[in-house]
Design a protein around this motif. Sequence first.
Motif, PDB file in Angstrom:
ATOM      1  N   GLN A  54      13.287  -1.191 -26.746  1.00 53.31           N
ATOM      2  CA  GLN A  54      11.989  -1.813 -26.983  1.00 53.31           C
ATOM      3  C   GLN A  54      10.877  -1.029 -26.314  1.00 53.31           C
ATOM      4  O   GLN A  54       9.798  -0.850 -26.891  1.00 53.31           O
ATOM      5  N   TRP A  55      11.108  -0.535 -25.114  1.00 54.71           N
ATOM      6  CA  TRP A  55      10.052   0.190 -24.404  1.00 54.71           C
ATOM      7  C   TRP A  55       9.687   1.485 -25.124  1.00 54.71           C
ATOM      8  O   TRP A  55       8.588   2.024 -24.944  1.00 54.71           O
ATOM      9  N   ALA A  56      10.604   2.012 -25.948  1.00 51.51           N
ATOM     10  CA  ALA A  56      10.352   3.283 -26.641  1.00 51.51           C
ATOM     11  C   ALA A  56       9.434   3.133 -27.854  1.00 51.51           C
ATOM     12  O   ALA A  56       8.934   4.134 -28.378  1.00 51.51           O
ATOM     13  N   ILE A  57       9.189   1.916 -28.299  1.00 53.15           N
ATOM     14  CA  ILE A  57       8.368   1.704 -29.488  1.00 53.15           C
ATOM     15  C   ILE A  57       6.909   2.040 -29.180  1.00 53.15           C
ATOM     16  O   ILE A  57       6.326   1.520 -28.234  1.00 53.15           O
TER      17      ILE A  57
ATOM     18  N   PHE B  79      12.026  -1.956 -39.748  1.00 57.36           N
ATOM     19  CA  PHE B  79      12.706  -0.670 -39.880  1.00 57.36           C
ATOM     20  C   PHE B  79      12.214   0.254 -38.768  1.00 57.36           C
ATOM     21  O   PHE B  79      11.013   0.439 -38.599  1.00 57.36           O
ATOM     22  N   LEU B  80      13.152   0.825 -38.038  1.00 56.87           N
ATOM     23  CA  LEU B  80      12.828   1.701 -36.908  1.00 56.87           C
ATOM     24  C   LEU B  80      13.113   3.143 -37.305  1.00 56.87           C
ATOM     25  O   LEU B  80      14.225   3.480 -37.718  1.00 56.87           O
ATOM     26  N   ILE B  81      12.102   3.985 -37.174  1.00 57.00           N
ATOM     27  CA  ILE B  81      12.228   5.403 -37.494  1.00 57.00           C
ATOM     28  C   ILE B  81      12.194   6.211 -36.211  1.00 57.00           C
ATOM     29  O   ILE B  81      11.237   6.112 -35.419  1.00 57.00           O
ATOM     30  N   ASP B  82      13.260   6.976 -35.983  1.00 54.63           N
ATOM     31  CA  ASP B  82      13.334   7.893 -34.834  1.00 54.63           C
ATOM     32  C   ASP B  82      13.008   7.206 -33.513  1.00 54.63           C
ATOM     33  O   ASP B  82      12.388   7.816 -32.622  1.00 54.63           O
TER      34      ASP B  82
ATOM     35  N   MET C 173      14.679  12.502 -40.478  1.00 51.95           N
ATOM     36  CA  MET C 173      14.274  11.219 -39.894  1.00 51.95           C
ATOM     37  C   MET C 173      15.472  10.273 -39.844  1.00 51.95           C
ATOM     38  O   MET C 173      16.213  10.150 -40.813  1.00 51.95           O
ATOM     39  N   LYS C 174      15.605   9.605 -38.726  1.00 48.41           N
ATOM     40  CA  LYS C 174      16.631   8.574 -38.603  1.00 48.41           C
ATOM     41  C   LYS C 174      16.012   7.217 -38.908  1.00 48.41           C
ATOM     42  O   LYS C 174      14.996   6.848 -38.321  1.00 48.41           O
TER      43      LYS C 174
ATOM     44  N   LEU D 201       8.812   4.596 -33.984  1.00 46.37           N
ATOM     45  CA  LEU D 201       7.880   4.190 -35.024  1.00 46.37           C
ATOM     46  C   LEU D 201       8.536   3.120 -35.880  1.00 46.37           C
ATOM     47  O   LEU D 201       9.641   3.319 -36.389  1.00 46.37           O
ATOM     48  N   MET D 202       7.850   1.982 -36.018  1.00 48.70           N
ATOM     49  CA  MET D 202       8.404   0.883 -36.795  1.00 48.70           C
ATOM     50  C   MET D 202       7.588   0.622 -38.055  1.00 48.70           C
ATOM     51  O   MET D 202       6.364   0.752 -38.056  1.00 48.70           O
ATOM     52  N   LEU D 203       8.279   0.237 -39.108  1.00 50.44           N
ATOM     53  CA  LEU D 203       7.667  -0.301 -40.312  1.00 50.44           C
ATOM     54  C   LEU D 203       7.961  -1.790 -40.323  1.00 50.44           C
ATOM     55  O   LEU D 203       9.108  -2.204 -40.474  1.00 50.44           O
ATOM     56  N   ASP D 204       6.932  -2.586 -40.112  1.00 49.07           N
ATOM     57  CA  ASP D 204       7.013  -4.041 -39.954  1.00 49.07           C
ATOM     58  C   ASP D 204       7.740  -4.426 -38.667  1.00 49.07           C
ATOM     59  O   ASP D 204       8.451  -3.624 -38.067  1.00 49.07           O
ATOM     60  N   GLY D 205       7.496  -5.680 -38.254  1.00 53.25           N
ATOM     61  CA  GLY D 205       8.010  -6.127 -36.968  1.00 53.25           C
ATOM     62  C   GLY D 205       8.580  -7.526 -37.001  1.00 53.25           C
ATOM     63  O   GLY D 205       8.370  -8.305 -36.073  1.00 53.25           O
ATOM     64  N   GLY D 206       9.328  -7.843 -38.044  1.00 52.78           N
ATOM     65  CA  GLY D 206       9.925  -9.174 -38.128  1.00 52.78           C
ATOM     66  C   GLY D 206      11.096  -9.368 -37.201  1.00 52.78           C
ATOM     67  O   GLY D 206      11.392 -10.489 -36.778  1.00 52.78           O
TER      68      GLY D 206
END
Length: 252
Positions: free
Chosen positions: A43-46, A21-24, A1-2, A27-32
């Motif tokens: 952004q479109w890839a999220i 934090f953006l994974i691969d 995982m990146k 996929l994001m962990l939180d969105g501050g």
Amino acid sequence: MKLRVLGCAGAEFPNFRPSAFLIDDSLMLDGGTIGSVLSEEEQWAIKYIFVTHAHLDHIRDIPLLADNIVIKKLCNNVKIAGIKEVLEAISSHLLNNVIWPDFSKIPTTESPIITYWQIEPEKEIQIDGYSITAIRVDHSVPAVGYLVRRNGKSILYTGDTGPTDRIWEWADDLSALIVEVSFPNEMEEMALLTRHLTSSLLAEELKKIKKLPPHILVTHPKPQYYAKIAAELRELGIAQIELLKDGAVYDF
């Protein structure tokens, strides 16, 4: 995982951005922090944002991401995942047609930009090759951390928490732990009052883990105390501890 650190500070100052934090890439962990770092294409890839809790510094850029998507006239749908209390707070107090448009109904209720995905603590879910589990932590509002697994690798992210217990029962054989330290040791009373950690409190929490992971990535320091927290973490003498910086990238 990146793992890409978009923001990892406990407040906003120049060169210090809120938690995300953006994974691969998807996929994001939180969105501050989103739009001030990611290009349009990024952004479109999220596809998913897993939110730990509803404090502003962890959700702030979700409305702005939705606005960027709709202005571009894309058909993207972003799933905002979280426990019931978190999703209710976002829908009632943020994307509520007062503070910001309700993008769960824009451009249409049938094809919205934002979809809420309620998840239950400690019930593993499977998406796009990931296994994700939410585990409750002890913060000043309802909050969870997330265990993310893929291809034999695992990242445990506590989000914001004070001294807690349950999440450490899920901390076996981790590739990396992302854990908060918000205050210097001299502010332990404030940390406990607001349910955060200091370096000394972190040391006590790590004793609850049977085997420490090879990477212990510390997030959420208050920028005013960054240097002091860094020094106090070094004094713990735990080689795998690293105080995060915005923009860092890791491969696990």
